[in-house]
Write a protein that holds these residues in place. Structure first.
Motif, PDB file in Angstrom:
ATOM      1  N   ASN A   2       0.839  -1.192   0.000  1.00 45.64           N
ATOM      2  CA  ASN A   2       0.000   0.000   0.000  1.00 45.64           C
ATOM      3  C   ASN A   2       0.870   1.235   0.000  1.00 45.64           C
ATOM      4  O   ASN A   2       2.073   1.186   0.203  1.00 45.64           O
ATOM      5  N   GLY A   3       0.233   2.349  -0.284  1.00 42.64           N
ATOM      6  CA  GLY A   3       0.982   3.576  -0.466  1.00 42.64           C
ATOM      7  C   GLY A   3       1.706   4.069   0.756  1.00 42.64           C
ATOM      8  O   GLY A   3       2.614   4.880   0.650  1.00 42.64           O
ATOM      9  N   PRO A   7       6.193   5.059  -0.453  1.00 51.11           N
ATOM     10  CA  PRO A   7       5.504   5.823  -1.494  1.00 51.11           C
ATOM     11  C   PRO A   7       6.394   6.217  -2.663  1.00 51.11           C
ATOM     12  O   PRO A   7       5.889   6.546  -3.735  1.00 51.11           O
ATOM     13  N   GLN A  61      -0.698   2.269  -4.565  1.00 48.30           N
ATOM     14  CA  GLN A  61      -0.863   3.658  -4.122  1.00 48.30           C
ATOM     15  C   GLN A  61      -2.144   4.274  -4.666  1.00 48.30           C
ATOM     16  O   GLN A  61      -2.788   5.089  -4.009  1.00 48.30           O
TER      17      GLN A  61
END
Length: 232
Positions: A2-3, A7, A61
């Motif tokens: 996940n972001g 990132p 993201q």
């Protein structure tokens, strides 16, 4: 993935992709017509793997976990192909008749086999036990890029910035830089309050690589294994 994990991971990987192109230009991309088929296949599988590692964090993201999961199925094809063509490359390397192989062959073969073992372990864990634990899954997948750091970084020094160092000195420096990078990643996680097991695990494998690179060539068991593998 996940972001919130890494990132900027895709930017770092894109940068590494570009550096890899530069690093391998003199010995591969500038001589495509002279390269054997199995090396082309190795390169294509490595590029496919890096492309997956770049694309998956972007999809995560953006919240496109549906596409992330669908693209993730490609891993079941790309990962085995990457392992297979690496093994073919190792086999050809050991059978090379040149001074470089005679001097560094056993050491580099040990380094590569340990790195490939980590790649297999990380991918298997990421796709099974930690498939739904995003923090660990992401780290396991991204950590597979460590396998590619040594050939890329070493060639950058060899071809563009050797600073008067010998080949052996460049190899040793590259090993220390990889160790230092992993220690930095562990320190950053510690500062954030939690160290996941992934980077310490990678560091353990890289330290084994470093140790084996320096001493494996003198181990009779390793000499025998390399001779057996080369004869396959």
């Amino acid at each position: 993935m996940n972001g919130s994990i890494y990132p900027r991971a895709h930017y770092y990987l894109l940068f590494l992709f570009a550096i890899a192109f530069i690093a391998f230009w003199p010995v591969y991309f500038a001589k495509l017509s002279e390269v054997r088929l199995n090396l082309h296949m190795h390169t294509l599988s490595a590029m496919a793997w890096m492309t997956l590692l770049i694309a998956q964090p972007i999809l995560a993201q953006k919240g496109r976990f549906d596409l992330h999961r669908k693209l993730g199925k490609v891993v079941y094809l790309v990962a085995p192909a990457f392992v297979f063509f690496n093994l073919l490359l190792f086999h050809d390397f050991l059978n090379g008749q040149n001074p470089f192989v005679q001097q560094f062959g056993l050491a580099i073969f040990f380094f590569d086999i340990v790195g490939l073992a980590y790649f297999c372990l990380a991918v298997i864990l990421a796709l099974t036990k930690y498939k739904r634990q995003r923090q660990i899954h992401a780290r396991l997948m991204l950590s597979t890029i460590v396998l590619m750091l040594f050939p890329v970084v070493a060639r950058v020094f060899l071809f563009y910035a050797d600073f008067g160092m010998s080949v052996e000195q460049i190899f040793q420096l590259t090993l220390f830089l990889i160790d230092a990078l992993l220690m930095l990643l562990i320190l950053l996680e510690w500062r954030k309050g939690k160290v996941y097991f992934v980077f310490p695990l990678v560091l353990a494998f890289t330290l084994i690589q470093h140790l084996g690179y320096n001493y494996a060539a003198s181990w009779q068991e390793w000499q025998a294994f390399a001779k057996w593998f080369a004869a396959l």
